[in-house]
Write an enzyme that holds these catalytic residues in place. Structure first.
Site, PDB file in Angstrom:
ATOM      1  N   THR A  32      50.254  25.203 -43.059  1.00  0.00           N
ATOM      2  CA  THR A  32      50.722  26.744 -43.409  1.00  0.00           C
ATOM      3  C   THR A  32      50.995  27.444 -42.488  1.00  0.00           C
ATOM      4  OG1 THR A  32      48.863  26.198 -45.081  1.00  0.00           O
ATOM      5  CG2 THR A  32      49.292  28.638 -44.307  1.00  0.00           C
ATOM      6  N   GLY A  88      51.375  23.612 -38.148  1.00  0.00           N
ATOM      7  CA  GLY A  88      51.510  24.686 -36.954  1.00  0.00           C
ATOM      8  C   GLY A  88      50.069  24.875 -36.292  1.00  0.00           C
ATOM      9  N   ALA A  89      50.214  25.812 -35.009  1.00  0.00           N
ATOM     10  CA  ALA A  89      48.981  26.211 -34.524  1.00  0.00           C
ATOM     11  C   ALA A  89      49.195  27.325 -33.786  1.00  0.00           C
ATOM     12  CB  ALA A  89      48.822  24.917 -33.504  1.00  0.00           C
ATOM     13  N   ASP A  90      48.304  28.192 -33.235  1.00  0.00           N
ATOM     14  CA  ASP A  90      48.427  29.464 -32.656  1.00  0.00           C
ATOM     15  C   ASP A  90      48.358  29.067 -31.194  1.00  0.00           C
ATOM     16  OD1 ASP A  90      48.394  31.133 -35.102  1.00  0.00           O
ATOM     17  OD2 ASP A  90      46.492  30.272 -35.295  1.00  0.00           O
ATOM     18  N   GLY A 102      45.419  31.423 -37.584  1.00  0.00           N
ATOM     19  CA  GLY A 102      46.087  32.875 -37.680  1.00  0.00           C
ATOM     20  C   GLY A 102      46.555  33.140 -38.933  1.00  0.00           C
ATOM     21  N   GLY A 103      46.823  32.373 -39.780  1.00  0.00           N
ATOM     22  CA  GLY A 103      47.469  32.519 -41.080  1.00  0.00           C
ATOM     23  C   GLY A 103      46.295  32.444 -42.042  1.00  0.00           C
ATOM     24  N   GLU A 109      42.975  23.524 -43.882  1.00  0.00           N
ATOM     25  CA  GLU A 109      43.865  22.909 -42.818  1.00  0.00           C
ATOM     26  C   GLU A 109      43.109  21.721 -41.916  1.00  0.00           C
ATOM     27  OE1 GLU A 109      47.219  26.363 -41.520  1.00  0.00           O
ATOM     28  OE2 GLU A 109      45.219  26.257 -40.534  1.00  0.00           O
TER      29      GLU A 109
HETATM   30  C1  5RP Z   1      47.427  29.039 -40.440  1.00  0.00           C
HETATM   31  C2  5RP Z   1      47.583  28.481 -39.060  1.00  0.00           C
HETATM   32  C3  5RP Z   1      48.881  28.357 -38.554  1.00  0.00           C
HETATM   33  O1  5RP Z   1      49.445  27.022 -38.517  1.00  0.00           O
HETATM   34  C4  5RP Z   1      49.180  29.000 -37.184  1.00  0.00           C
HETATM   35  O2  5RP Z   1      48.778  30.528 -37.494  1.00  0.00           O
HETATM   36  C5  5RP Z   1      50.528  29.184 -36.872  1.00  0.00           C
HETATM   37  O3  5RP Z   1      51.302  29.916 -37.635  1.00  0.00           O
HETATM   38  P1  5RP Z   1      52.944  30.143 -37.157  1.00  0.00           P
HETATM   39  O4  5RP Z   1      53.576  29.046 -37.251  1.00  0.00           O
HETATM   40  O5  5RP Z   1      53.233  31.187 -38.454  1.00  0.00           O
HETATM   41  O6  5RP Z   1      52.942  30.763 -35.902  1.00  0.00           O
HETATM   42  O7  5RP Z   1      46.779  28.060 -38.563  1.00  0.00           O
HETATM   43  O8  5RP Z   1      46.054  28.887 -40.718  1.00  0.00           O
END
Ligand code: 5RP
Length: 235
Positions: A32, A88-90, A102-103, A109
């Protein structure tokens, strides 16, 4: 090109490299966020071209995107385990420990990543850090007893010498996760012992899940100005 457009281009490059890990017949976890969204787009293109895979989404948003692209979807109840999850990851540190959420999709996840033989994380190079914690750590909590859970979290943080503000995510009302929970974002600065912090948080009643992903990612695909760098297992 604006900085935002450049960052988005790098996210897509990372997603494109992750596509090399996909094999016909695989059971895939789809992450996500804006980076994972590129990966889902690319899987959709491949499916249109005849690739056979079956996927599990890590959020309602990802499920909707996948459905719109004609990607076959299933559930973790119907598939015993997954071959690969790409998300993805923050933040990512050199030991492939992550902050995610972050999302707001950290719970699903983590369940999907833990049900996968392999998790590959895709990021642009701004997410690679020496020490986790500049990004506020998301903690998913049950709405009932919020104040009590928050106090327990404060004590757990203090016990590890961590201080910082804790903010309930939301605007005019609290942000509600796909699981019907709230998120507390903890600005900690630096998390020297992510394993210990994760263990302490997991023991708190009312904490559903936290955004520290330790021992889950096997590969990190990082797109930067000098191209794509792979940490961990490359193939
Ligand atoms: C969602 C997440 C996302 O993978 C993380 O926030 C990264 O998002 P983006 O690719 O928009 O920077 O952990 O819960």
């Amino acid at each position: 090109m604006t900085a935002a457009a450049d960052q988005d281009r790098r996210k897509r490059e990372a997603a494109r490299r992750a596509l090399e890990l996909v094999r016909p017949g695989m059971k895939l976890g789809l992450g996500t966020g804006t980076t994972a969204r590129h990966f889902v787009d690319l899987v959709g293109e491949q499916v249109k071209g005849g690739l056979q895979v079956v996927c599990v989404g890590t959020s309602k948003a990802t499920e909707e995107q996948a459905k719109a692209l004609g990607i076959p979807l299933s559930t973790l109840d119907d598939l015993s385990d997954l071959d690969l999850t790409v998300d993805g990851a923050d933040e990512v540190d050199p030991q492939l420990r992550l902050i995610k959420g972050g999302g707001g999709a950290l719970l699903r996840e983590k369940i999907v990543a833990a049900a996968s033989k392999r998790m590959a994380v895709i990021v642009d190079s701004t997410k690679l850090v020496r020490v986790l914690g500049a990004f506020p750590l998301p903690i998913e909590v049950v709405p009932f007893g919020l104040a009590a859970t928050r106090r327990h979290i404060e004590r757990a943080l203090a016990g590890l010498g961590l201080a910082g503000s804790i903010r309930l995510r939301g605007g005019s009302g609290p942000f509600i996760t796909d699981g019907g929970h709230y998120i507390l974002d903890c600005s900690l600065g630096a998390i020297d012992q992510p394993e210990r912090l994760g263990e302490s948080l997991s023991m708190i009643p009312g904490v559903v899940e936290h955004g520290l992903f330790v021992g889950l990612a096997r590969t990190a695909i990082i797109a930067g100005a000098e191209g794509v760098q792979v940490l961990g297992d490359p193939d």
